[in-house]
Motif scaffolding. Sequence first.
Motif, PDB file in Angstrom:
ATOM      1  N   ASP A 183      -4.662 -43.262   6.612  1.00  0.00           N
ATOM      2  CA  ASP A 183      -5.088 -43.870   7.878  1.00  0.00           C
ATOM      3  C   ASP A 183      -6.127 -45.282   7.387  1.00  0.00           C
ATOM      4  OD1 ASP A 183      -4.239 -41.883   9.404  1.00  0.00           O
ATOM      5  OD2 ASP A 183      -6.033 -40.463   8.841  1.00  0.00           O
ATOM      6  N   SER A 184      -6.880 -45.189   6.607  1.00  0.00           N
ATOM      7  CA  SER A 184      -7.768 -46.526   6.228  1.00  0.00           C
ATOM      8  C   SER A 184      -6.966 -47.730   5.655  1.00  0.00           C
ATOM      9  CB  SER A 184      -8.905 -46.156   5.094  1.00  0.00           C
ATOM     10  OG  SER A 184      -9.685 -44.988   5.894  1.00  0.00           O
ATOM     11  N   ALA A 185      -5.592 -47.157   4.980  1.00  0.00           N
ATOM     12  CA  ALA A 185      -5.036 -48.318   4.205  1.00  0.00           C
ATOM     13  C   ALA A 185      -4.337 -49.027   5.360  1.00  0.00           C
ATOM     14  CB  ALA A 185      -3.921 -47.335   3.508  1.00  0.00           C
ATOM     15  N   LEU A 186      -4.136 -48.688   6.539  1.00  0.00           N
ATOM     16  CA  LEU A 186      -3.645 -49.475   7.445  1.00  0.00           C
ATOM     17  C   LEU A 186      -4.372 -50.754   7.822  1.00  0.00           C
ATOM     18  CD1 LEU A 186      -2.350 -46.802  10.311  1.00  0.00           C
ATOM     19  CD2 LEU A 186      -0.948 -47.542   8.586  1.00  0.00           C
ATOM     20  N   LEU A 187      -5.692 -50.776   7.606  1.00  0.00           N
ATOM     21  CA  LEU A 187      -6.380 -51.884   7.724  1.00  0.00           C
ATOM     22  C   LEU A 187      -6.382 -52.938   6.372  1.00  0.00           C
ATOM     23  CD1 LEU A 187      -9.701 -50.413   9.453  1.00  0.00           C
ATOM     24  CD2 LEU A 187      -7.610 -51.466  10.405  1.00  0.00           C
ATOM     25  N   SER A 188      -5.692 -52.695   5.159  1.00  0.00           N
ATOM     26  CA  SER A 188      -5.957 -53.205   4.137  1.00  0.00           C
ATOM     27  C   SER A 188      -4.542 -54.203   4.209  1.00  0.00           C
ATOM     28  CB  SER A 188      -5.833 -52.560   3.134  1.00  0.00           C
ATOM     29  OG  SER A 188      -4.602 -51.709   2.918  1.00  0.00           O
ATOM     30  N   ASP A 189      -3.764 -54.451   5.137  1.00  0.00           N
ATOM     31  CA  ASP A 189      -2.930 -55.116   5.054  1.00  0.00           C
ATOM     32  C   ASP A 189      -2.863 -55.829   6.577  1.00  0.00           C
ATOM     33  OD1 ASP A 189       0.529 -55.574   4.124  1.00  0.00           O
ATOM     34  OD2 ASP A 189       0.173 -55.240   6.398  1.00  0.00           O
ATOM     35  N   LYS A 190      -2.415 -57.410   6.365  1.00  0.00           N
ATOM     36  CA  LYS A 190      -2.513 -58.232   7.554  1.00  0.00           C
ATOM     37  C   LYS A 190      -1.575 -57.751   8.567  1.00  0.00           C
ATOM     38  CE  LYS A 190      -2.302 -62.891   8.891  1.00  0.00           C
ATOM     39  NZ  LYS A 190      -2.099 -64.321   8.394  1.00  0.00           N
ATOM     40  N   LYS A 191      -0.492 -57.436   8.433  1.00  0.00           N
ATOM     41  CA  LYS A 191       0.680 -56.831   9.446  1.00  0.00           C
ATOM     42  C   LYS A 191       0.053 -55.576  10.208  1.00  0.00           C
ATOM     43  CE  LYS A 191       4.900 -59.301   8.540  1.00  0.00           C
ATOM     44  NZ  LYS A 191       6.318 -58.950   8.405  1.00  0.00           N
ATOM     45  N   THR A 192      -0.152 -54.632   9.124  1.00  0.00           N
ATOM     46  CA  THR A 192      -0.315 -53.245   9.963  1.00  0.00           C
ATOM     47  C   THR A 192      -1.604 -53.302  10.388  1.00  0.00           C
ATOM     48  OG1 THR A 192      -1.429 -52.505   7.672  1.00  0.00           O
ATOM     49  CG2 THR A 192       0.848 -51.683   8.097  1.00  0.00           C
ATOM     50  N   SER A 193      -2.692 -54.234  10.003  1.00  0.00           N
ATOM     51  CA  SER A 193      -4.174 -54.137  10.883  1.00  0.00           C
ATOM     52  C   SER A 193      -3.679 -54.771  12.236  1.00  0.00           C
ATOM     53  CB  SER A 193      -4.994 -54.834   9.972  1.00  0.00           C
ATOM     54  OG  SER A 193      -4.807 -56.323   9.785  1.00  0.00           O
ATOM     55  N   GLY A 198      14.294 -46.556   5.809  1.00  0.00           N
ATOM     56  CA  GLY A 198      14.786 -47.591   6.841  1.00  0.00           C
ATOM     57  C   GLY A 198      14.029 -47.875   8.054  1.00  0.00           C
ATOM     58  N   LEU A 199      12.726 -47.609   7.487  1.00  0.00           N
ATOM     59  CA  LEU A 199      11.750 -47.796   8.777  1.00  0.00           C
ATOM     60  C   LEU A 199      10.832 -48.713   8.430  1.00  0.00           C
ATOM     61  CD1 LEU A 199      10.730 -43.942   9.316  1.00  0.00           C
ATOM     62  CD2 LEU A 199      11.937 -45.231  10.564  1.00  0.00           C
ATOM     63  N   ASN A 200      10.359 -49.517   9.257  1.00  0.00           N
ATOM     64  CA  ASN A 200       9.785 -50.883   8.957  1.00  0.00           C
ATOM     65  C   ASN A 200       8.166 -50.649   9.065  1.00  0.00           C
ATOM     66  OD1 ASN A 200       8.909 -51.073  11.798  1.00  0.00           O
ATOM     67  ND2 ASN A 200      11.027 -52.499  12.249  1.00  0.00           N
ATOM     68  N   VAL A 201       7.363 -51.900   8.899  1.00  0.00           N
ATOM     69  CA  VAL A 201       5.946 -51.770   9.109  1.00  0.00           C
ATOM     70  C   VAL A 201       5.170 -51.349  10.428  1.00  0.00           C
ATOM     71  CG1 VAL A 201       3.771 -53.226   8.915  1.00  0.00           C
ATOM     72  CG2 VAL A 201       5.550 -53.482   7.180  1.00  0.00           C
ATOM     73  N   LYS A 202       6.140 -51.781  11.442  1.00  0.00           N
ATOM     74  CA  LYS A 202       5.772 -51.174  12.745  1.00  0.00           C
ATOM     75  C   LYS A 202       5.928 -49.747  12.827  1.00  0.00           C
ATOM     76  CE  LYS A 202       6.603 -52.258  17.460  1.00  0.00           C
ATOM     77  NZ  LYS A 202       7.482 -53.028  18.441  1.00  0.00           N
ATOM     78  N   ASP A 203       7.032 -49.331  12.310  1.00  0.00           N
ATOM     79  CA  ASP A 203       7.251 -47.695  12.581  1.00  0.00           C
ATOM     80  C   ASP A 203       6.238 -47.094  11.718  1.00  0.00           C
ATOM     81  OD1 ASP A 203       9.730 -47.894  13.855  1.00  0.00           O
ATOM     82  OD2 ASP A 203      10.801 -48.617  12.025  1.00  0.00           O
ATOM     83  N   LEU A 204       5.545 -47.652  10.771  1.00  0.00           N
ATOM     84  CA  LEU A 204       4.628 -46.864   9.739  1.00  0.00           C
ATOM     85  C   LEU A 204       3.397 -46.667  10.683  1.00  0.00           C
ATOM     86  CD1 LEU A 204       3.203 -46.275   7.441  1.00  0.00           C
ATOM     87  CD2 LEU A 204       3.133 -48.578   6.446  1.00  0.00           C
ATOM     88  N   VAL A 205       3.094 -48.056  11.203  1.00  0.00           N
ATOM     89  CA  VAL A 205       1.748 -47.740  12.215  1.00  0.00           C
ATOM     90  C   VAL A 205       2.064 -46.853  13.300  1.00  0.00           C
ATOM     91  CG1 VAL A 205      -0.007 -49.238  13.255  1.00  0.00           C
ATOM     92  CG2 VAL A 205       1.031 -50.071  11.438  1.00  0.00           C
ATOM     93  N   VAL A 206       3.114 -46.988  14.099  1.00  0.00           N
ATOM     94  CA  VAL A 206       3.149 -46.243  15.232  1.00  0.00           C
ATOM     95  C   VAL A 206       3.328 -44.820  14.730  1.00  0.00           C
ATOM     96  CG1 VAL A 206       5.126 -45.880  16.935  1.00  0.00           C
ATOM     97  CG2 VAL A 206       4.423 -48.216  16.385  1.00  0.00           C
ATOM     98  N   LEU A 207       4.229 -44.238  13.751  1.00  0.00           N
ATOM     99  CA  LEU A 207       4.370 -42.906  13.495  1.00  0.00           C
ATOM    100  C   LEU A 207       2.863 -42.450  13.009  1.00  0.00           C
ATOM    101  CD1 LEU A 207       7.994 -43.000  12.067  1.00  0.00           C
ATOM    102  CD2 LEU A 207       7.113 -42.331  14.315  1.00  0.00           C
ATOM    103  N   SER A 208       2.117 -43.281  12.331  1.00  0.00           N
ATOM    104  CA  SER A 208       0.999 -42.633  11.738  1.00  0.00           C
ATOM    105  C   SER A 208       0.160 -42.230  13.254  1.00  0.00           C
ATOM    106  CB  SER A 208       0.227 -44.063  11.075  1.00  0.00           C
ATOM    107  OG  SER A 208       0.711 -44.091   9.866  1.00  0.00           O
ATOM    108  N   GLY A 209       0.285 -42.968  14.156  1.00  0.00           N
ATOM    109  CA  GLY A 209      -0.456 -42.611  15.512  1.00  0.00           C
ATOM    110  C   GLY A 209      -0.267 -41.245  15.898  1.00  0.00           C
ATOM    111  N   ALA A 210       0.455 -40.321  15.384  1.00  0.00           N
ATOM    112  CA  ALA A 210       0.918 -39.055  15.582  1.00  0.00           C
ATOM    113  C   ALA A 210      -0.658 -38.399  15.246  1.00  0.00           C
ATOM    114  CB  ALA A 210       1.992 -38.503  14.720  1.00  0.00           C
ATOM    115  N   HIS A 211      -1.307 -39.100  14.386  1.00  0.00           N
ATOM    116  CA  HIS A 211      -2.531 -38.249  14.081  1.00  0.00           C
ATOM    117  C   HIS A 211      -3.592 -38.253  15.193  1.00  0.00           C
ATOM    118  CE1 HIS A 211      -1.860 -39.221   9.386  1.00  0.00           C
ATOM    119  NE2 HIS A 211      -1.072 -38.112   9.790  1.00  0.00           N
ATOM    120  N   THR A 212      -2.966 -38.794  16.274  1.00  0.00           N
ATOM    121  CA  THR A 212      -4.174 -38.601  17.481  1.00  0.00           C
ATOM    122  C   THR A 212      -4.253 -37.339  17.968  1.00  0.00           C
ATOM    123  OG1 THR A 212      -4.298 -39.620  19.784  1.00  0.00           O
ATOM    124  CG2 THR A 212      -2.198 -39.086  19.187  1.00  0.00           C
TER     125      THR A 212
END
Length: 327
Positions: free
Chosen positions: A271-281, A182-196
């Motif tokens: 992490d790198s995969a986030l740049l391979s999609d228009k929305k996530t990038s 139930g999580l969208n593309v934005k959630d994917l990028v945002v929660l990946s930010g926990a890698h900070t």
Amino acid sequence: MAIFHKHISLLLLQLVLVALVFNKANGSGLKLGFYRKTCPRVEAIVNRATANYIYRAPSLAASLLRLHFHDCFVRGCDGSVLLNSTSNNIAEKDAPPNLSLRGFQVIDAVKAAVEAACPGVVSCTDILALVARDATQLIKGPYWPVPLGRRDGRISIATESRALPSPFANITTLRANFASKGLNVKDLVVLSGAHTIGVAHCSTIETRLYNFTGQGDTDPSLDPKYVPQLKSICFPTDKTTLLGMDPGSSKSFDQDYYKVVLKKRGLFQSDSALLSDKKTSLYVKLYSQSHGFTFFKDFQDSMVKMGKIGVLTGKAGEIRRTCAFVN
């Protein structure tokens, strides 16, 4: 007339069942102040007990946030990742993706403190959700409201940990994985930010550095100027060395992770995969330029959303006395 009433009764029963399933799926059984009458000081107790650990070992914040994430992505947020294996069952915590999890002792200590004040009232799952939030805030990360009322599951199966997003996943797999929760593309990028915050083992990037396609090559999505630096830290077959997820800033919760990803220096393939999609990038670029405010606000929202995945509420599940064992 009797047949008409029977049909109406069946229809009402079906509507009730649909509502129950929907409530479980979207977490509408949760609410702020759930323990106001039964354990009014629960959040203060959790915060104090969590702080005792984080002040001594700030790196535990990343571990506790990850523990909450790993719990919610398998069977929903039900505390199943906290259960120990038994003689006839291998639990989630002993599955390969979870062997590097840390922070169980923190959850146990916080649970003991809560039990001393309010025995048999607060679930381990709610405690885990609160600890993840408090640990993040204690290292100057964002604060988010945690609606409570989760109950603990009784089942934990190691093989089900395959549902966890893999650090080796491509963007198609990641998007599907998050969508299934139930999580969208934005959630994917945002929660990946926990890698900070946090660290990773060299073994998770060994293939990227030394044998990406089986030809002794390096992953082309990595900045070639960064590869020699990584190779100077991580040697082939190195299973013990740790390196920061967000180099130079891995102890600070900030938006620098996105700047690192934009430079093609994200540690994981995911992490790198986030740049391979228009929305996530586009989201990566947004957060890299936001000075933290936008990222913090969106991280709060996504964490609240994640914390509602597949929760058990009402009379489902149980309130465990000890987090590692069913009652």
